[in-house]
Design a protein around this motif. Structure first.
Motif, PDB file in Angstrom:
ATOM      1  N   PHE A 120       0.865  -1.109   0.117  1.00 12.92           N
ATOM      2  CA  PHE A 120      -0.038   0.142  -0.055  1.00 12.92           C
ATOM      3  C   PHE A 120       0.831   1.273  -0.238  1.00 12.92           C
ATOM      4  N   ASP A 121       1.943   1.241   0.868  1.00  9.02           N
ATOM      5  CA  ASP A 121       2.827   2.399   0.894  1.00  9.02           C
ATOM      6  C   ASP A 121       3.418   2.506  -0.424  1.00  9.02           C
ATOM      7  N   THR A 123       2.309   1.545  -3.317  1.00 11.42           N
ATOM      8  CA  THR A 123       1.538   2.009  -4.177  1.00 11.42           C
ATOM      9  C   THR A 123       0.995   3.587  -4.170  1.00 11.42           C
ATOM     10  N   GLN A 124       1.077   3.878  -2.896  1.00  8.43           N
ATOM     11  CA  GLN A 124       0.757   5.425  -2.604  1.00  8.43           C
ATOM     12  C   GLN A 124       1.862   6.001  -2.862  1.00  8.43           C
ATOM     13  N   LYS A 125       3.311   5.842  -2.685  1.00 10.46           N
ATOM     14  CA  LYS A 125       4.120   6.770  -3.090  1.00 10.46           C
ATOM     15  C   LYS A 125       4.240   6.483  -4.767  1.00 10.46           C
ATOM     16  N   LYS A 127       1.732   6.333  -6.481  1.00  9.19           N
ATOM     17  CA  LYS A 127       0.905   7.430  -6.849  1.00  9.19           C
ATOM     18  C   LYS A 127       1.159   8.898  -6.990  1.00  9.19           C
ATOM     19  N   GLU A 128       1.688   8.974  -5.434  1.00 10.18           N
ATOM     20  CA  GLU A 128       2.216  10.563  -5.274  1.00 10.18           C
ATOM     21  C   GLU A 128       3.261  10.790  -6.331  1.00 10.18           C
TER      22      GLU A 128
END
Length: 708
Positions: A120-121, A123-125, A127-128
């Motif tokens: 998730f992290d 993926t979040q990074k 995405k960011e």
């Protein structure tokens, strides 16, 4: 390796127990971590006193009041993620299989949770990072102006990395790493000076390019004071006030454009994620630069064609050199956003440049260079470069003028006086004929023109050469027509002078008429006819004044012979031409006399010659045109003046010769009459006496014959 234990990764049941938060992997625990990770086994010690643990490990455990523990490795598909460890401040008889199985199950479930969290992290990074890149790409590709692109990029980088400065460096020639320049310098901190206000060491480019281009590595400097870098780079970072910097190449495969750097004025650690993100951004910057350059090139080509068409139109609409020059410098100055653009016309006769007469300045804040005469001796080298067809391109004037061939005090002083930071001089030719040069000055910032811009300047110079040559041909044709018209007018004037002079009979009448015509013809204040006496003293024989308020010098001696050498032609065909008495007359007495009579410029030409007392042929009289202000006498004026004086001299000579001839004829006839009539009269009287018979009878016999 293991990261230090975070606060949220440690639980204690009693405040009396030491917290392990912030603790990393110690030497005492390495044997057990290797066992846990290497063999994927659970380690259970019911009592540290009943185990074969090394003393250092026992001591460490005792320091943290650990009497027993059980630990399980956390794996996800053979990928080690960490360890779950339960510590007890009491001893245990044994850890049951049920407890071991439960901990193993918890470890397996933890592995799934940790992996999901990491995914998730990540993926979040991702995405960011994608959002950042998308925003940067959208913003920088939304502009086709390179400077605007750099401005947008710099603002984004400052916000993302929390930095103080962005440097974009270009390497135009990868064969010479000392040829680099800072294309864009974005500052948000007042702690650092702008690069345009400091002198940088170009040798730093060698170290910089060796790392990021040849070795293909980013330059990562957390603290410039402690980094192992070249002295030239250390010097540049110091004068720019940079303590931490990361430099990433801007390139695609082997096509290198330059580098992108982010900087701070204080030491800073650059993370791998930051460097990776900056590399990705750099790839997009390369594409944006190439897109902007392609657009800029296309736009420049269009502007170039438009500029050339406009210049050609300007050229074709006028044949006046000043209008041509003004149109070209205005258009070129605006297109290249120069702070000053001017023409320098080359005079072949004197082999020097004329003073600057035409310039473009976008603002009155920029000092004017009109009327400036560059120091000719010190400018000689530059002049020869121009005459040989070389361009003088100084993106950094201060650095360029330190080169031996440019090291001239006068040129340096001139550049400093006019605050010239960048200088671009383009020679103007028509075929092989050097006509002059037009120059661009940048006084606010240092500017580097690219190859396309230089090509445009050359094209403008070619058009300027054609225009100037056309204007020169037109002027030559116009001058020829004027000379022909003046020749016709002069011929008419000379015929009138010749006709009227021949109607006169006396010397004063002839030369008074000549002086009257000369005053009107040349619009001068005074015309005089001068005679030399036998002692070569010069006096005024005839005078004609245009203004009656001028003081007459008629019948006055101009000067004695010892002061008149400068007014005594040595040859009968020699004309003495003085444009400015103050600078061209050397005899102080003569200069003082002329100025006292309001004579500031004059033409003097011999009128007659004769023999001196020593039987030497000398000029005996001259004619002089006088101006009360300094005056540049034209060659056409000189020619007409000489022709008018020569014509009048011939007329006077003819009249004088005619007088002499008449006098000689009269004398001859009078003498002849006297010599012939006297004997005839005597004979006639004698014969009359014989016929009357008064002389005696002896002659009477002949009277009859005498009467017959």
């Amino acid at each position: 390796d293991f990261s230090p234990i975070q606060d949220y990764e440690s639980y204690i049941s009693s405040p009396e127990n030491k917290d392990l938060a912030g603790l990393g992997l110690t030497e005492e625990l390495k044997p057990y971590t290797k066992l846990l990770i290497g063999q994927e086994q659970i380690v259970a010690l019911p009592s540290i006193d009943r185990s074969n643990i090394p003393e250092v490990t026992v001591k460490w455990l005792q320091d943290y009041n650990i009497k027993s523990f059980i630990a399980a490795p956390v794996f996800f598909r053979n990928m080690p993620l960490g360890i779950i460890m339960l510590d007890f401040d009491t001893t245990r008889e044994v850890f049951s299989q049920k407890e071991i199985d439960l901990l193993s199950t918890i470890a397996n479930q933890s592995a799934i949770v940790v992996r999901q969290t990491k995914l998730f992290d990540e993926t979040q990074k991702a995405k960011e990072r994608a959002d950042i890149l998308r925003r940067i790409i959208t913003n920088i590709r939304g502009s086709l102006d390179l400077n605007e692109t750099f401005e947008i990029l710099s603002r984004e980088l400052v916000n993302i990395f929390k930095i103080e400065r962005v440097l974009i460096i270009q390497f135009p020639d990868m064969q010479n790493y000392e040829e680099w320049y800072i294309r864009y310098d974005y500052l948000v901190s007042s702690n650092m000076p702008h690069s345009s206000n400091v002198q940088l060491d170009p040798k730093a480019g060698e170290y910089w390019s060796d790392v990021i281009f040849k070795k293909n590595k980013p330059i990562i400097i957390d603290n410039a004071d402690e980094a192992s870098i070249s002295e030239s780079l250390r010097y540049n970072l110091n004068v720019l006030g940079i303590k931490a910097i990361t430099g990433i190449p801007i390139k695609l495969n082997k096509d290198v454009w330059g580098s992108l750097s982010i900087c701070t004025s204080y030491p800073r650690h650059w993370t791998e994620d930051e460097i990776s993100l900056l590399q990705t951004i750099s790839d997009q910057v390369y594409l944006a630069i190439k897109q902007a350059e392609l657009y800029s090139t296309t736009q420049q080509l269009a502007d170039r064609e438009a500029t050339l068409r406009k210049i050609i139109t300007t050229v074709r609409n006028t044949l006046d050199i000043n209008e041509i020059g003004r149109g070209i410098v205005n258009e070129v100055g605006k297109i290249f956003k120069a702070d000053r653009c001017f023409f320098r016309i080359y005079d072949r006769d004197s082999d020097r440049f004329l003073p600057v007469r035409i310039e473009y300045r976008p603002s009155d804040d920029v000092p004017s260079i009109i009327g400036e005469e560059f120091p000719e001796d010190e400018y000689a080298g530059f002049k020869e470069c121009y005459k040989n067809g070389h361009l003088l391109i100084f993106p950094d004037t201060e650095t360029s003028l330190k080169e031996p061939e440019c090291d001239t005090t006068g040129i340096k002083a001139l550049m400093e006086n006019y605050n010239v930071k960048s200088n671009f001089g383009i020679p103007i030719f028509y075929e092989d004929q050097f006509l002059g040069v037009f120059v661009l000055h940048y006084t606010r910032n240092k500017v580097m023109l690219d190859e396309n811009e230089i090509t445009l300047l050359k094209s403008v110079a070619d058009q300027a050469g054609i225009a100037l040559r056309q204007a020169a041909l037109f002027q030559e044709t116009k001058d020829l027509a004027d000379r022909l018209a003046k020749s016709l007018e002069s011929e008419r004037t000379i015929r009138e002078i010749l006709f009227e002079a021949r109607q006169q009979k006396e010397h004063d009448q002839i030369f008074n008429y000549l002086l009257e015509r000369l005053v009107d013809l040349f619009n001068v204040d005074r015309a005089i006819h001068l005679h030399f006496d036998k002692q070569r003293n010069l006096y005024v024989k005839n005078e004609m004044l245009k203004k009656q308020e001028l003081q007459s010098i008629l019948h006055q001696p101009l000067l004695l012979s010892e002061h008149t050498e400068e007014l005594d032609p040595q040859d009968f065909a020699e004309i003495i031409l003085i444009n400015d008495v103050n600078s061209e007359i050397h005899n102080p007495q003569l200069k003082e006399y002329l100025k006292s009579r309001n004579i500031e410029a004059f033409l003097l030409y011999p009128t007659a010659k004769g023999l001196t007392a020593e039987e030497q042929e000398k000029v005996m009289s001259t004619t002089m045109l006088c101006s009360s202000t300094p005056r540049k006498w034209l060659q056409s004026e000189v020619d007409i003046f000489k022709l008018a004086v020569d014509t009048t001299s011939i007329v006077w000579f003819e009249i004088n010769q005619r007088k002499i001839t008449e006098e000689t004829r009269s004398t001859f006839l009078a003498t002849l009459t006297h010599d012939l009539r006297s004997p005839i009269n005597a004979q006639q009287k004698a014969l009359e006496a014989i016929i009357t018979g008064k002389l005696g009878s002896s002659l009477n016999d002949f009277a009859e014959y005498l009467q017959d």
